[in-house]
Design an enzyme around this catalytic site. Structure first.
Site, PDB file in Angstrom:
ATOM      1  N   GLY A 167     -11.737  76.451   8.235  1.00 46.82           N
ATOM      2  CA  GLY A 167     -11.483  76.598   6.805  1.00 46.82           C
ATOM      3  C   GLY A 167     -10.962  77.957   6.386  1.00 46.82           C
ATOM      4  CB  SER A 168      -9.063  80.694   8.025  1.00 50.58           C
ATOM      5  OG  SER A 168      -7.866  80.095   8.440  1.00 50.58           O
ATOM      6  CG  LEU A 194      -3.597  58.257   8.224  1.00 50.26           C
ATOM      7  CD1 LEU A 194      -2.460  59.249   8.476  1.00 50.26           C
ATOM      8  CD2 LEU A 194      -3.305  56.939   8.933  1.00 50.26           C
ATOM      9  CG  ASN A 197      -1.469  68.443   5.613  1.00 52.96           C
ATOM     10  OD1 ASN A 197      -2.532  69.045   5.744  1.00 52.96           O
ATOM     11  ND2 ASN A 197      -0.745  68.057   6.659  1.00 52.96           N
ATOM     12  CG  HIS A 215       1.975  70.171  10.527  1.00 50.58           C
ATOM     13  ND1 HIS A 215       1.001  69.381  11.085  1.00 50.58           N
ATOM     14  CD2 HIS A 215       2.882  70.401  11.499  1.00 50.58           C
ATOM     15  CE1 HIS A 215       1.309  69.137  12.349  1.00 50.58           C
ATOM     16  NE2 HIS A 215       2.445  69.749  12.622  1.00 50.58           N
TER      17      HIS A 215
HETATM   18  C1  GAR Z   1      -4.188  75.218  10.038  1.00 48.56           C
HETATM   19  O1  GAR Z   1      -3.364  75.940  10.912  1.00 48.56           O
HETATM   20  C2  GAR Z   1      -3.457  74.012   9.514  1.00 48.56           C
HETATM   21  O2  GAR Z   1      -2.076  74.200   9.392  1.00 48.56           O
HETATM   22  C3  GAR Z   1      -3.757  72.999  10.579  1.00 48.56           C
HETATM   23  O3  GAR Z   1      -5.104  73.212  10.904  1.00 48.56           O
HETATM   24  C4  GAR Z   1      -5.365  74.613  10.793  1.00 48.56           C
HETATM   25  C5  GAR Z   1      -6.678  74.773  10.070  1.00 48.56           C
HETATM   26  O4  GAR Z   1      -7.102  76.104  10.140  1.00 48.56           O
HETATM   27  N1  GAR Z   1      -3.520  71.661  10.110  1.00 48.56           N
HETATM   28  C6  GAR Z   1      -3.019  70.722  10.907  1.00 48.56           C
HETATM   29  O5  GAR Z   1      -2.770  70.897  12.085  1.00 48.56           O
HETATM   30  C7  GAR Z   1      -2.775  69.372  10.205  1.00 48.56           C
HETATM   31  N2  GAR Z   1      -2.016  68.507  11.047  1.00 48.56           N
HETATM   32  P1  GAR Z   1      -8.230  76.616   9.159  1.00 48.56           P
HETATM   33  O6  GAR Z   1      -9.410  75.642   9.275  1.00 48.56           O
HETATM   34  O7  GAR Z   1      -8.595  77.966   9.675  1.00 48.56           O
HETATM   35  O8  GAR Z   1      -7.663  76.648   7.782  1.00 48.56           O
END
Ligand code: GAR
Length: 192
Positions: free
Chosen positions: A13-14, A88, A103, A105
């Site tokens: 969740g950064s 999904l 979203n 990505h």
């Molecule tokens: C992020 O890099 C986001 O782009 C990716 O998950 C990570 C979550 O990091 N999302 C995907 O890959 C969606 N297909 P976080 O929990 O540190 O925010």
């Protein structure tokens, strides 16, 4: 009346944290709820730190009931933001929030998207393909993985000796820089 965001996240969740920081004390926008499918997700701690309520759900609740929709409607949520959410989105939720689910990505879609393409899987695929550029895509969500209309893309350079950590770091820097500002722009345009 404040406009309200719900964040869905499955892990650290950064990005969610950056959104919480960005909208803290905002007179017009608030993060009303953090939702996760993962009871161990660190994003729950982050939500707690910001005194934002959270909700943990399982597959049955998400895919077989309207409970999440009821929850979002009761809280008067205007925009759903996915921040590292790996399931999904079901059709009933998309129908309830048309053009209101966004979203992020960690790649320049349509490359390196689709089912199973998340987090390190994406960065590993980018490395394996010997790409010279990586990037991020912010997009609207439809019923397929990573296919909705693009809102914003940004790129970073991959140097020859960049390892997984380096690529991940560069991508994350871009995400943290842009996601809050893009979400801010989108929610400002929503009429309440
Ligand atoms: C992020 O890099 C986001 O782009 C990716 O998950 C990570 C979550 O990091 N999302 C995907 O890959 C969606 N297909 P976080 O929990 O540190 O925010």
């Amino acid at each position: 009346m404040k406009k309200r965001i719900a964040i869905f996240a499955s892990g650290s969740g950064s990005n969610a944290q950056k959104l919480m920081e960005h909208f803290k004390n905002n007179p017009e926008v608030e993060i009303a709820l953090v939702l996760t499918n993962n009871p161990d997700a660190y994003v729950l701690q982050r939500a707690d730190n910001f005194e934002i309520p959270s909700h943990i759900f399982d597959r049955h609740e998400f895919y077989q009931t309207d409970h999440i929709i009821d929850l979002l409607k009761n809280l008067d949520v205007d925009l759903i933001v996915l921040a590292g959410f790996l399931w999904l989105i079901p059709k009933n939720l998309i129908n309830e929030y048309p053009g209101r689910i966004v979203n992020i990505h960690p790649a320049i879609l349509p490359k390196f998207g689709g089912k199973g393409m998340y987090g390190d899987h994406v960065h590993n695929a980018v490395m394996a393909a010997k790409e010279t550029e990586g990037g991020i895509t912010v997009h609207y969500v439809d019923e397929n993985y990573d296919e909705g209309e693009y809102i914003y893309q940004a790129k970073y350079r991959i140097d020859k000796d960049d390892n997984l950590e380096m690529i991940k770091f560069k991508g994350q820097q871009l995400e943290h820089l842009h996601y809050p500002r893009i979400i801010d722009g989108i929610i400002k345009k929503i009429k309440k």
